[in-house]
Write an enzyme that holds these catalytic residues in place. Structure first.
Site, PDB file in Angstrom:
ATOM      1  N   LYS A 199      -9.098  -3.604   7.003  1.00 58.76           N
ATOM      2  CA  LYS A 199      -9.762  -2.619   6.127  1.00 58.76           C
ATOM      3  C   LYS A 199      -9.641  -3.042   4.665  1.00 58.76           C
ATOM      4  O   LYS A 199     -10.581  -2.907   3.879  1.00 58.76           O
ATOM      5  CB  LYS A 199      -9.141  -1.239   6.345  1.00 58.76           C
ATOM      6  CG  LYS A 199      -9.224  -0.734   7.791  1.00 58.76           C
ATOM      7  CD  LYS A 199      -8.514   0.605   7.933  1.00 58.76           C
ATOM      8  CE  LYS A 199      -8.578   1.130   9.364  1.00 58.76           C
ATOM      9  NZ  LYS A 199      -7.664   0.420  10.275  1.00 58.76           N
ATOM     10  N   ARG A 217       0.831  -1.198   0.000  1.00 55.55           N
ATOM     11  CA  ARG A 217       0.000   0.000   0.000  1.00 55.55           C
ATOM     12  C   ARG A 217       0.870   1.255   0.000  1.00 55.55           C
ATOM     13  O   ARG A 217       2.020   1.229   0.435  1.00 55.55           O
ATOM     14  CB  ARG A 217      -0.929   0.012   1.213  1.00 55.55           C
ATOM     15  CG  ARG A 217      -0.225   0.206   2.534  1.00 55.55           C
ATOM     16  CD  ARG A 217      -1.174   0.029   3.703  1.00 55.55           C
ATOM     17  NE  ARG A 217      -0.506   0.254   4.982  1.00 55.55           N
ATOM     18  CZ  ARG A 217      -1.005  -0.098   6.160  1.00 55.55           C
ATOM     19  NH1 ARG A 217      -2.190  -0.689   6.224  1.00 55.55           N
ATOM     20  NH2 ARG A 217      -0.343   0.147   7.276  1.00 55.55           N
ATOM     21  N   GLU A 271      -7.985  -0.038  17.982  1.00 51.84           N
ATOM     22  CA  GLU A 271      -6.859  -0.969  17.989  1.00 51.84           C
ATOM     23  C   GLU A 271      -6.072  -0.769  19.270  1.00 51.84           C
ATOM     24  O   GLU A 271      -5.654   0.353  19.589  1.00 51.84           O
ATOM     25  CB  GLU A 271      -5.965  -0.725  16.767  1.00 51.84           C
ATOM     26  CG  GLU A 271      -4.986  -1.844  16.509  1.00 51.84           C
ATOM     27  CD  GLU A 271      -4.345  -1.748  15.129  1.00 51.84           C
ATOM     28  OE1 GLU A 271      -3.230  -2.268  14.962  1.00 51.84           O
ATOM     29  OE2 GLU A 271      -4.963  -1.143  14.238  1.00 51.84           O
ATOM     30  N   LYS A 304       5.879  -5.026   9.274  1.00 53.20           N
ATOM     31  CA  LYS A 304       5.486  -3.961   8.363  1.00 53.20           C
ATOM     32  C   LYS A 304       6.718  -3.111   8.118  1.00 53.20           C
ATOM     33  O   LYS A 304       7.289  -2.543   9.039  1.00 53.20           O
ATOM     34  CB  LYS A 304       4.358  -3.115   8.947  1.00 53.20           C
ATOM     35  CG  LYS A 304       3.924  -1.971   8.029  1.00 53.20           C
ATOM     36  CD  LYS A 304       2.758  -1.186   8.599  1.00 53.20           C
ATOM     37  CE  LYS A 304       3.178  -0.295   9.717  1.00 53.20           C
ATOM     38  NZ  LYS A 304       2.077   0.582  10.189  1.00 53.20           N
ATOM     39  N   TYR A 342      -9.572   7.341   6.811  1.00 53.33           N
ATOM     40  CA  TYR A 342     -10.151   7.462   8.153  1.00 53.33           C
ATOM     41  C   TYR A 342      -9.429   8.576   8.905  1.00 53.33           C
ATOM     42  O   TYR A 342      -8.332   9.011   8.517  1.00 53.33           O
ATOM     43  CB  TYR A 342     -10.044   6.148   8.943  1.00 53.33           C
ATOM     44  CG  TYR A 342      -8.678   5.506   8.911  1.00 53.33           C
ATOM     45  CD1 TYR A 342      -7.703   5.829   9.845  1.00 53.33           C
ATOM     46  CD2 TYR A 342      -8.372   4.562   7.938  1.00 53.33           C
ATOM     47  CE1 TYR A 342      -6.454   5.229   9.809  1.00 53.33           C
ATOM     48  CE2 TYR A 342      -7.121   3.967   7.889  1.00 53.33           C
ATOM     49  CZ  TYR A 342      -6.168   4.291   8.821  1.00 53.33           C
ATOM     50  OH  TYR A 342      -4.930   3.720   8.784  1.00 53.33           O
TER      51      TYR A 342
END
Length: 719
Positions: free
Chosen positions: A461, A267, A429, A297, A362
């Site tokens: 998501k 992404r 979260e 990540k 968001y």
């Protein structure tokens, strides 16, 4: 629950006269229809509209006054807090504030926090009340009033007040007072420096009715994380947007959904508005625990103007880090790692012909001590997923790496409904780094077990957006999707939990009245989810359904302990029994596992779609299946040897038993091979099926008993 009843139970006593008079409006509708033989006229419509206008003016005026009051109180408190904090270093000891002053300030700020909570609750309830009475009017009178009155609501938008700015200010002030003028300092963008910590991440849904309350609860324990404390808060500061890449086969979607080993998500993310120049290219990689590695990540930064060239290969990874090498601000090893990551991402995108397929947007409110990542809580609101693909022949990005017809202007009313999914809940979260065996803070345990949140393990998501926006390109759906129409609101379980003031706890005795079906809260089920319970029936911090615990568990009776020594002894004995006599001891299924989700929700699933449940099965399960197979072979061969011995050394009546034992042996061997192959296929496919075997052992016992009985029978008749 019916809305009239819900309103009477939920309203705040001190605000009681300023709520919408829902019962009176409903009564006016019914009485007017009854007096006019169920005929609704223009005159009646004008009278009803006039009453609605009065109610709107009442609610709007009160909201405006309370907003002004809250802002004034915060401004006065802010001035006083800074004066008190500045006086801490006063050279004159008599001028320094004592503990009582801080306690009074903390009490005052807590009262303001309760005011903000009450005001947010007031606006939510009244907005719902107007929507309910308009729906009831349109249904009973056949006159369409909702579109007309929506314009008037927009002119007096009491329900659109954003409390984030107030929450940020209150968080800063409360943190100053709570720490007695010595708040934790550190780099807001940095993580903690702790070693040997275990990180736990759990995700929850939060209903819009509970969002402001949750923020206010958390800020009393953790400050809002602000990256630039000197800058005045702006709405765009909390915006986070990500562009997810995939191909037409949705390979990344399926990998992340099934939780395949090595599954990736690629992404591009930016923070703030569309003018942001720094874009982060991120790759998330899922690792199974048995590999000894952790899911990671990793990301690197690019200038926005270089993104298109990078994704097509015109701008190489080496060029991207050429300036960084010359500057020398980062170590050579760090730059090499980032460059290697960039090469891998670029190669994967080009090789698999990936393109932008979905955007997530968001506004995030993060709570964390600066520079301390042991406890981090983030709440994502106004979550929206938007199509960016060209799979249907319409290139929404026009060859760019993102579409430019939207920015951070939620709710993106310029988009067609087929291009956007506005998620109905906020996503909470909770990330914890606690030492092994250490319990999370009590307030977090209370929060995640409260009525405010609904645990949804491994909610994604990207996966939700792919399943809802691209239904023609995916046939596997996440386990939570069939239950999106079930309301997650629940009654309060812990009476002492939440934002409250004793003087506001009493319920107002509003007028009663007859209630009917139209008053029901839409899709409300206060008993929680049915079918698959996400995890409110367990402690989510101790048991993550698809990450921390595999579906197939080893038997643990032998290791169980109890305060009662007799019970402990019986546990151990039962564990030994299962170990030696239960061939399925390595296939103990996690309690509460539902193997029939596709059957349970078949009426809710579109044709050709199935629910995919990510299942973690450790490699040792393969060996367990093999050991079980070998055990069955041993039993089959033993029965065969028994039959051979009876045939060779027995008399005439033993012949019957020998045949019986041979048949039992052959059946056992064939059945063992079939079960082993079936189990292996299911395990490799990570299928959610019932692995335990209740038929096989009973079958063997029956055949052995039948053979033995036949032997005695023939022996009896021979005599």
């Amino acid at each position: 629950m019916k809305f009239g009843e819900h309103l009477r139970e939920a309203l705040i006593k001190n605000y009681a006269f300023y709520y919408i008079s829902y019962d009176d409006l409903k009564h006016q509708l019914k009485k007017a229809l009854k007096d006019n033989d169920d005929k609704w006229t223009n005159d009646l419509e004008e009278d009803f509209l006039a009453e609605l206008e009065k109610e709107l003016d009442k609610v709007y005026s009160f909201t405006k006054v309370k907003n002004t009051e809250v802002h004034r109180r915060i401004k006065d408190s802010e001035k006083y807090v800074y004066e008190v904090v500045a006086a801490i270093d006063d050279p004159n000891p008599d001028e320094r504030p004592d503990e009582r002053i801080f306690e009074d300030l903390e009490e005052e700020l807590s009262d303001i926090i309760a005011d903000v909570h009450d005001l947010a609750k007031f606006t939510r309830l009244n907005y719902t009340g107007f929507q309910k009475i308009l729906k009831k009017h349109d249904k009973t009178t056949k006159f369409s009033l909702r579109p007309i009155f929506s314009v008037r609501l927009s002119a007096k938008p009491f329900y659109k007040d954003n409390y984030d700015n107030l929450i940020v200010k209150l968080s800063k002030l409360y943190d100053l007072v709570r720490t007695r003028g010595n708040p934790v300092r550190g780099d807001s963008a940095a993580g903690g420096s702790q070693q040997n910590f275990v990180r736990q991440t759990t995700k929850y849904w939060v209903h819009p009715d509970n969002i402001t309350e949750l923020k206010l609860i958390v800020l009393k324990h953790l400050p809002v994380l602000v990256f630039n404390a000197d800058k005045e808060f702006d709405v765009e500061d909390s915006a986070i947007t990500s562009i997810y890449y995939d191909n037409k086969d949705m390979d990344l979607y399926y990998g992340r959904l099934r939780k395949d080993e090595g599954a990736e998500a690629i992404r591009l993310r930016w923070y703030g508005g569309m003018k942001t120049d720094q874009i982060f290219v991120e790759r998330k990689t899922h690792r199974e625990d048995w590999t000894g590695e952790k899911s990671v990540k990793a990301r690197f930064a690019l200038k926005e103007k270089k993104v298109n060239q990078f994704m097509t290969g015109e701008f190489t990874a080496q060029q991207a880090f050429e300036k960084a090498r010359k500057d020398g601000k980062k170590s050579v090893q760090e730059i090499d790692n980032l460059e290697s990551l960039a090469k891998e991402v670029q190669y994967r995108v080009i090789k698999d012909k990936m393109r932008p397929v979905m955007r997530s947007f968001y506004n995030r409110t993060a709570f964390q001590l600066p520079g301390d990542a042991r406890v981090r809580i983030s709440l994502d609101t106004e979550l929206s997923m938007v199509r960016e693909d060209n799979f249907d022949g319409h290139d929404r990005t026009n060859g760019n790496w993102r579409r430019m017809d939207i920015g951070v202007d939620f709710p993106f009313s310029q988009l067609s409904e087929s291009d956007i999914c506005r998620f109905p809940y906020a996503v909470l979260e909770v990330k914890l780094q606690t030492q092994l065996g250490q319990e999370p803070p009590q307030w977090i345990r209370d929060l995640v077990q409260s009525h405010i949140v609904e645990a949804v393990p491994k909610f994604s998501k990207f996966i939700h957006g792919g399943a809802t926006l691209l239904p023609d390109y995916v046939d596997l759906l996440p386990f939570w999707l069939p239950q999106m129409d079930v309301d997650i609101r629940k009654p309060k379980i812990q009476e002492g939990f939440g934002i409250k003031r004793d003087k506001h706890l009493h319920k107002s005795s509003s007028s009663g009245g007859e209630m009917d079906e139209e008053e029901l809260l839409d899709n409300t089920d206060y008993s929680g989810y049915g079918g698959v319970h996400f995890s409110n029936d367990i402690n989510p911090l101790e048991d993550d359904l698809d990450e921390q615990t595999p579906l197939l568990l080893p038997n643990n009776y032998s290791s169980r302990q109890s305060n009662n020594p007799v019970k402990t002894f019986l546990y151990h004995m039962y564990g030994k029994f299962l170990y030696y006599f239960n061939d399925d001891r390595s296939f103990t299924v996690k309690p509460g596992t539902n193997f029939n989700l596709n059957e349970t929700y078949k009426n809710k699933l579109p044709k050709g779609k199935k629910i995919c449940i990510p299942i973690r099965i450790e490699p040792k399960v393969y060996f367990a299946a093999e050991r079980t197979f070998l055990s069955w072979l041993s039993i089959g061969m033993l029965l065969g040897f028994t039959g051979s011995a009876l045939l060779n050394y027995g008399n005439r009546s033993a012949l019957t038993a020998a045949i019986g034992f041979f048949i039992t042996s052959l059946t056992t061997l064939i059945y063992a091979i079939y079960i082993y192959v079936w189990r292996t296929i299911q395990i490799r496919g990570k299928k959610a099926v019932e692995y335990a075997d209740s038929f096989g052992p009973n079958m063997i016992c029956f055949f052995i008993a039948a053979s033995t009985f036949a032997t005695f029978t023939f022996k009896y008749f021979d005599l």
